[in-house]
Design a protein around this motif. Structure first.
Motif, short mmCIF file in Angstrom:
data_model
loop_
_atom_site.label_atom_id
_atom_site.label_comp_id
_atom_site.label_asym_id
_atom_site.label_seq_id
_atom_site.Cartn_x
_atom_site.Cartn_y
_atom_site.Cartn_z
N ARG A 267 0.86 -1.18 0.00
CA ARG A 267 0.00 0.00 0.00
C ARG A 267 0.90 1.24 0.00
N PRO A 268 0.57 2.25 -0.82
CA PRO A 268 1.41 3.44 -0.91
C PRO A 268 1.12 4.43 0.22
N LEU A 269 2.18 4.99 0.77
CA LEU A 269 2.08 6.04 1.78
C LEU A 269 2.82 7.27 1.25
N GLY A 270 2.33 8.44 1.59
CA GLY A 270 3.01 9.64 1.10
C GLY A 270 2.34 10.90 1.60
N TYR A 271 2.65 12.00 0.93
CA TYR A 271 2.09 13.29 1.36
C TYR A 271 1.32 13.94 0.22
N LEU A 272 0.40 14.82 0.59
CA LEU A 272 -0.40 15.52 -0.40
C LEU A 272 -0.65 16.95 0.01
N THR A 273 -0.75 17.81 -0.98
CA THR A 273 -1.07 19.22 -0.79
C THR A 273 -2.09 19.60 -1.86
N HIS A 274 -2.67 20.78 -1.72
CA HIS A 274 -3.60 21.27 -2.74
C HIS A 274 -2.79 21.91 -3.86
N GLY A 275 -3.02 21.44 -5.08
CA GLY A 275 -2.23 21.90 -6.21
C GLY A 275 -2.42 23.35 -6.59
N ASN A 276 -3.52 23.96 -6.16
CA ASN A 276 -3.82 25.34 -6.57
C ASN A 276 -3.63 26.36 -5.46
N ARG A 277 -2.98 25.95 -4.36
CA ARG A 277 -2.84 26.86 -3.23
C ARG A 277 -1.39 27.08 -2.88
N THR A 278 -1.12 28.26 -2.32
CA THR A 278 0.24 28.62 -1.94
C THR A 278 0.65 27.90 -0.68
#
Length: 294
Positions: A267-278
């Motif tokens: 199972r993949p683990l990682g990080y995420l952010t909003h692509g359209n926000r600073t």
């Protein structure tokens, strides 16, 4: 419109409670009620229906909700962009993570980060991975480190960081373990379906990965109990309540790893952010710390 009034409106809409919204905003309940009343007066419309103890958005409230989110996110983006100009790494970083990753993957990274950036007020929230995705989408969290969704989500920037090898496990006295001791060869997936399992909740990303593997062979799982906490699953499995699928790092003397005739399960683990926000400088430095600890 005052942004503080909009913050109160969103808090009440999200929590469906004036008291819980007050706790979230570190205000008194009368202060939250006053802000909502002033916003309703400004807009000349009622935003909430109060039916006994239940709070529900009116049609006007439903219309305002996405607009209010966009306004506050734009304000926050502007604040971050201006703060980033100084090059300083400080302020609040609101970050979500799952319980398992927070306990087993993040501690050394967080320790190094807080030592290098003491001016950052790290607001770490432990939530289910699925809720973390939604929280990044609606701006509640700037960054999330969680189990990744099986399929891409529009607007989110996602980076795989680790891969958990998942192991089929059971208690030592489970019938599947006994079968292996008599005939030491890999079990078939359909053999597992003949026995109850204890697995992550039905709406979790990990559960969907498991079900997809079995469904590909036309098999249906027998799930007797489920929980989103892997440590609880481990306990239930170790006392014989069913077989399970757990990260390799959690397999110890209390469990037996079951060899199964199927390709390795990850199972993949990682990080995420909003692509359209600073992103704030604090979030950028956290991502750097994650990459260095890869």
């Amino acid at each position: 419109m005052d942004t503080q009034h909009l913050q109160a409106f969103l808090a009440v809409a999200d929590t469906q409670s004036f008291s819980r919204a007050a706790d979230q905003l570190f205000l008194t309940q009368p202060a939250v009620s006053k802000r909502i009343a002033m916003l309703e007066q400004q807009l000349d419309t009622r935003l909430f229906d109060r039916i006994g103890r239940r709070i529900a958005l009116t049609e006007a409230g439903e219309l305002l909700l996405p607009q209010a989110r966009d306004i506050l996110l734009s304000v926050e983006d502007s604040r971050r962009a201006l703060a980033n100009l100084s090059g300083q790494v400080g302020g609040r970083l609101t970050m979500a993570t799952s319980h398992h990753i927070g306990l087993h993957r993040l501690p050394p990274i967080l320790k190094a980060y807080t030592q290098q950036h003491p001016e950052v007020n790290l607001d770490l929230r432990f939530v289910d991975s699925e809720l973390a995705y939604q929280g990044v989408l609606n701006g509640r969290y700037e960054l999330a480190v969680v189990t990744l969704a099986p399929h891409p989500v529009e607007q989110l920037s996602v980076s795989e960081h680790w891969r958990d090898r998942m192991c089929f496990v059971s208690a030592h006295d489970h019938p599947l373990a006994s079968q292996l001791s008599r005939r030491p060869r890999p079990l078939a997936l359909n053999t597992l379906c003949e026995h109850p399992s204890v697995l992550p909740g039905a709406q979790t990303f990990t559960r969907s990965l498991i079900e997809e593997r079995f469904a590909a062979q036309g098999l249906a799982l027998s799930v007797s109990m489920s929980t989103n906490y892997l440590e609880t699953l481990k306990m239930m499995c170790s006392v014989g309540l069913g077989w399970s699928l757990l990260p390799e790092k959690m397999v110890d003397k209390d469990l037996v790893e079951l060899p199964v005739d199927t390709p390795p399960f990850y199972r993949p683990l990682g990080y995420l952010t909003h692509g359209n926000r600073t992103l704030s400088n604090a979030a950028r430095k956290m991502i750097e710390a994650l990459e260095e600890g890869r």
